[in-house]
Structures are given as C-alpha cells and as structure tokens.
Design a protein around this motif. Sequence first.
Motif, PDB file in Angstrom:
ATOM      1  N   GLN A 152       0.831  -1.206   0.000  1.00 38.24           N
ATOM      2  CA  GLN A 152       0.000   0.000   0.000  1.00 38.24           C
ATOM      3  C   GLN A 152       0.864   1.254   0.000  1.00 38.24           C
ATOM      4  N   VAL A 153       1.930   1.252   0.776  1.00 34.83           N
ATOM      5  CA  VAL A 153       2.847   2.399   0.821  1.00 34.83           C
ATOM      6  C   VAL A 153       3.537   2.588  -0.531  1.00 34.83           C
ATOM      7  N   VAL A 154       3.942   1.482  -1.152  1.00 38.98           N
ATOM      8  CA  VAL A 154       4.588   1.560  -2.470  1.00 38.98           C
ATOM      9  C   VAL A 154       3.629   2.163  -3.495  1.00 38.98           C
ATOM     10  N   VAL A 155       2.372   1.742  -3.462  1.00 41.95           N
ATOM     11  CA  VAL A 155       1.365   2.255  -4.399  1.00 41.95           C
ATOM     12  C   VAL A 155       1.143   3.743  -4.177  1.00 41.95           C
ATOM     13  N   TYR A 156       0.995   4.149  -2.936  1.00 40.79           N
ATOM     14  CA  TYR A 156       0.809   5.572  -2.631  1.00 40.79           C
ATOM     15  C   TYR A 156       1.995   6.396  -3.160  1.00 40.79           C
ATOM     16  N   THR A 157       3.191   5.903  -2.936  1.00 38.69           N
ATOM     17  CA  THR A 157       4.388   6.631  -3.372  1.00 38.69           C
ATOM     18  C   THR A 157       4.457   6.727  -4.886  1.00 38.69           C
ATOM     19  N   ALA A 158       4.149   5.611  -5.578  1.00 38.49           N
ATOM     20  CA  ALA A 158       4.183   5.617  -7.044  1.00 38.49           C
ATOM     21  C   ALA A 158       3.123   6.552  -7.612  1.00 38.49           C
ATOM     22  N   GLU A 159       1.929   6.549  -7.036  1.00 42.71           N
ATOM     23  CA  GLU A 159       0.868   7.452  -7.504  1.00 42.71           C
ATOM     24  C   GLU A 159       1.277   8.911  -7.308  1.00 42.71           C
ATOM     25  N   TYR A 160       1.954   9.195  -6.225  1.00 44.47           N
ATOM     26  CA  TYR A 160       2.406  10.560  -5.956  1.00 44.47           C
ATOM     27  C   TYR A 160       3.458  10.987  -6.980  1.00 44.47           C
ATOM     28  N   ILE A 161       4.355  10.081  -7.312  1.00 40.64           N
ATOM     29  CA  ILE A 161       5.442  10.408  -8.245  1.00 40.64           C
ATOM     30  C   ILE A 161       4.915  10.719  -9.630  1.00 40.64           C
ATOM     31  N   ILE A 162       3.923   9.958 -10.114  1.00 35.89           N
ATOM     32  CA  ILE A 162       3.504  10.125 -11.509  1.00 35.89           C
ATOM     33  C   ILE A 162       2.704  11.405 -11.742  1.00 35.89           C
ATOM     34  N   VAL A 163       2.367  12.115 -10.678  1.00 34.84           N
ATOM     35  CA  VAL A 163       1.700  13.407 -10.871  1.00 34.84           C
ATOM     36  C   VAL A 163       2.594  14.339 -11.672  1.00 34.84           C
ATOM     37  N   ASP A 164       3.904  14.280 -11.414  1.00 39.29           N
ATOM     38  CA  ASP A 164       4.875  15.134 -12.106  1.00 39.29           C
ATOM     39  C   ASP A 164       5.415  14.391 -13.327  1.00 39.29           C
ATOM     40  N   LEU A 165       4.973  14.791 -14.507  1.00 41.22           N
ATOM     41  CA  LEU A 165       5.389  14.108 -15.744  1.00 41.22           C
ATOM     42  C   LEU A 165       6.877  14.272 -16.029  1.00 41.22           C
ATOM     43  N   SER A 166       7.498  15.310 -15.485  1.00 43.31           N
ATOM     44  CA  SER A 166       8.913  15.560 -15.739  1.00 43.31           C
ATOM     45  C   SER A 166       9.825  14.827 -14.764  1.00 43.31           C
ATOM     46  N   ASP A 167       9.240  14.145 -13.790  1.00 42.66           N
ATOM     47  CA  ASP A 167      10.038  13.416 -12.803  1.00 42.66           C
ATOM     48  C   ASP A 167      10.771  12.269 -13.484  1.00 42.66           C
ATOM     49  N   ILE A 168      12.045  12.133 -13.200  1.00 40.49           N
ATOM     50  CA  ILE A 168      12.854  11.083 -13.821  1.00 40.49           C
ATOM     51  C   ILE A 168      12.352   9.694 -13.428  1.00 40.49           C
ATOM     52  N   ARG A 169      11.603   9.618 -12.333  1.00 38.46           N
ATOM     53  CA  ARG A 169      11.076   8.334 -11.863  1.00 38.46           C
ATOM     54  C   ARG A 169       9.674   8.047 -12.377  1.00 38.46           C
ATOM     55  N   HIS A 170       9.184   8.886 -13.291  1.00 43.93           N
ATOM     56  CA  HIS A 170       7.809   8.746 -13.754  1.00 43.93           C
ATOM     57  C   HIS A 170       7.570   7.402 -14.441  1.00 43.93           C
ATOM     58  N   ILE A 171       8.399   7.050 -15.410  1.00 40.51           N
ATOM     59  CA  ILE A 171       8.204   5.803 -16.152  1.00 40.51           C
ATOM     60  C   ILE A 171       8.332   4.579 -15.243  1.00 40.51           C
ATOM     61  N   PRO A 172       9.377   4.478 -14.377  1.00 41.15           N
ATOM     62  CA  PRO A 172       9.418   3.339 -13.455  1.00 41.15           C
ATOM     63  C   PRO A 172       8.200   3.268 -12.544  1.00 41.15           C
ATOM     64  N   ALA A 173       7.703   4.430 -12.107  1.00 42.96           N
ATOM     65  CA  ALA A 173       6.520   4.441 -11.242  1.00 42.96           C
ATOM     66  C   ALA A 173       5.302   3.912 -11.988  1.00 42.96           C
TER      67      ALA A 173
ATOM     68  N   MET B 201       5.354   1.784 -14.487  1.00 39.68           N
ATOM     69  CA  MET B 201       5.564   0.336 -14.636  1.00 39.68           C
ATOM     70  C   MET B 201       5.210  -0.402 -13.342  1.00 39.68           C
ATOM     71  N   VAL B 202       5.581   0.193 -12.204  1.00 40.68           N
ATOM     72  CA  VAL B 202       5.256  -0.414 -10.907  1.00 40.68           C
ATOM     73  C   VAL B 202       3.752  -0.495 -10.723  1.00 40.68           C
ATOM     74  N   LEU B 203       3.043   0.583 -11.049  1.00 35.58           N
ATOM     75  CA  LEU B 203       1.599   0.613 -10.859  1.00 35.58           C
ATOM     76  C   LEU B 203       0.893  -0.412 -11.747  1.00 35.58           C
ATOM     77  N   ILE B 204       1.339  -0.536 -12.993  1.00 31.45           N
ATOM     78  CA  ILE B 204       0.730  -1.520 -13.893  1.00 31.45           C
ATOM     79  C   ILE B 204       0.994  -2.941 -13.392  1.00 31.45           C
ATOM     80  N   ALA B 205       2.242  -3.200 -12.988  1.00 35.92           N
ATOM     81  CA  ALA B 205       2.587  -4.525 -12.475  1.00 35.92           C
ATOM     82  C   ALA B 205       1.798  -4.853 -11.214  1.00 35.92           C
ATOM     83  N   VAL B 206       1.694  -3.884 -10.313  1.00 37.73           N
ATOM     84  CA  VAL B 206       0.948  -4.095  -9.069  1.00 37.73           C
ATOM     85  C   VAL B 206      -0.527  -4.338  -9.364  1.00 37.73           C
ATOM     86  N   SER B 207      -1.075  -3.610 -10.330  1.00 39.54           N
ATOM     87  CA  SER B 207      -2.489  -3.755 -10.674  1.00 39.54           C
ATOM     88  C   SER B 207      -2.815  -5.186 -11.088  1.00 39.54           C
TER      89      SER B 207
END
Length: 270
Positions: A121-142, A144-150
Amino acid sequence: MNQPGHLPSADRLSVITAILFLVYALASLVNLPIQEINIQAFGSVYPLQLNLASIVAFMVAILAGLGADWLLRGHPGLKKQSTTQYLLIPAMTAWVLGVTLNTLRLSPQWWLIFALGMLLQVVVYTAEYIIVDLSDIRHIPAVMVLIAVSFALFLILATTVDASNARLYVLFPAVVTAMFLVSLRTLYLRLDGRWCFAWSFAAALIVGQIALGLHYLPIGSLTFGLILAGSGYALTSLAAGIESQNKGIQLWLEPGVMFTLIAVLALVLL
C-alpha cells in the motif's frame, strides 16, 4: 535533464497507513456471526453471506481512496487537477488485501500477509504521488510499478476468490469489476491520460466469460488466476496498441508473448 521530483509527506503517509492498520487489526479481533441475505432475481434465490471482514474490506477501500486524495493534495504540481485517476489502485490494493485476509484465520501467516499488504500500500501511494509530475525522472518506473501491481492484485483476487469456493454469482462480478478497474487504469497510464471505458468494459466482460468457463473445470486456483490475469493483460495490451495505431507485429508481439508465457506457467502448475 529531468531531476527527481517530490515524495509524499511522511507525516500524511504515516497517518493514512496507521488508520488502515488500526481498522484491519481491530476488525481481526472482533468475531461477529455471519449474516445471510437472500436476493431474489430471475425467479431464483441467491444467498449472499456478509460478515464483518467483508464490510471492513469495502470500508477500508473507501478510506484508502480518500487517503490517496488527501496525500496527493499535498503535491505542489497537482494544482486544481482531479485526483480521481490516482485513487483506483490504492483503493483496489486495500480491497484485495481485505478479501485475502478474510479467507485466513488469525495466525502468523495472517500477520505476514497483512504486513506485506501494508508495505505494498505504501509503495502504491508513493508511485501514484510520483507520476503526478510528468517531468520526474522516476515517472516511467513508477508507471511500470503501478501496472505490475495492478495485475498482481487482480491475480491475487482471482486466486483468492476461487480458492474460497465462492458461488458463481459472487465470483463473476468480483472478477469483472476488478478487471475493469485494472484495465481502465492501465490504459489511462499507457495512453497519456485517455480514459478508455469501452475497451476496459470489453476486456472485463471477456475475462468474466473465461472465468465462467474455467469455474467448473478441475484446475487449481492459482492456474485459474494466472489464466485470467494473462488474458486480461493481453486484451489490455492489445487495446493500447490499437489506440496507439500500432500495426502488424508491433501490435501483436507484446500481448502474444505475455499471454503465451503466462499460459505456459499456468499449464505447468496444473
């Protein structure tokens, strides 16, 4: 060059997870009798069993979604953007955890799954927070994490519901609803913010029909879940390819390879 952006507030994240932790922990200590509700439809009576754990799973899913909204409101890049698209996976994570815990007795295994679920749950919350910023270097990995978790959550849900020997009128809507949410969010992430309700509904309905056919076959619950998850991923990937106007091998490669790999794994586990 893109730089890492913001992370969720540790204070807000700890408050949300603490509330979810307390609800699940306290509910596990309360044992109320199962209530059976008879639903009449199409000339037949369908008994539906309700217990505290089922109600808690639904309530915690709502709390998890509200918690995601509160957490994301602290993102400086969100502005007046709607948070609806960010609430689906956190709510589903809490729901699937509740359904899974509902099938287990209070034991060390229960607490282990509970701890892993809260970590997820914490990982999902963190990934959702990261993808808000499209310019974040971690956007694509986040993403991928969300799709895999889903899809992992869908696999867990389908396996758990089948293992619990749920009646078909319980299994079918659970599988269809979960696949609809997973497909909808996956397509939204892969197609740069486009909602594809029709594709998601079609994928969910097809997976539901496959579940109907598999329900009466003598196969294990894990095999059941893998076939449904593989089918759902292939259909969602195919829909994303069509929407992206891919053609030929580019359209069929990913769904074909993933479905084949998961189908082979499911056959090995028969």
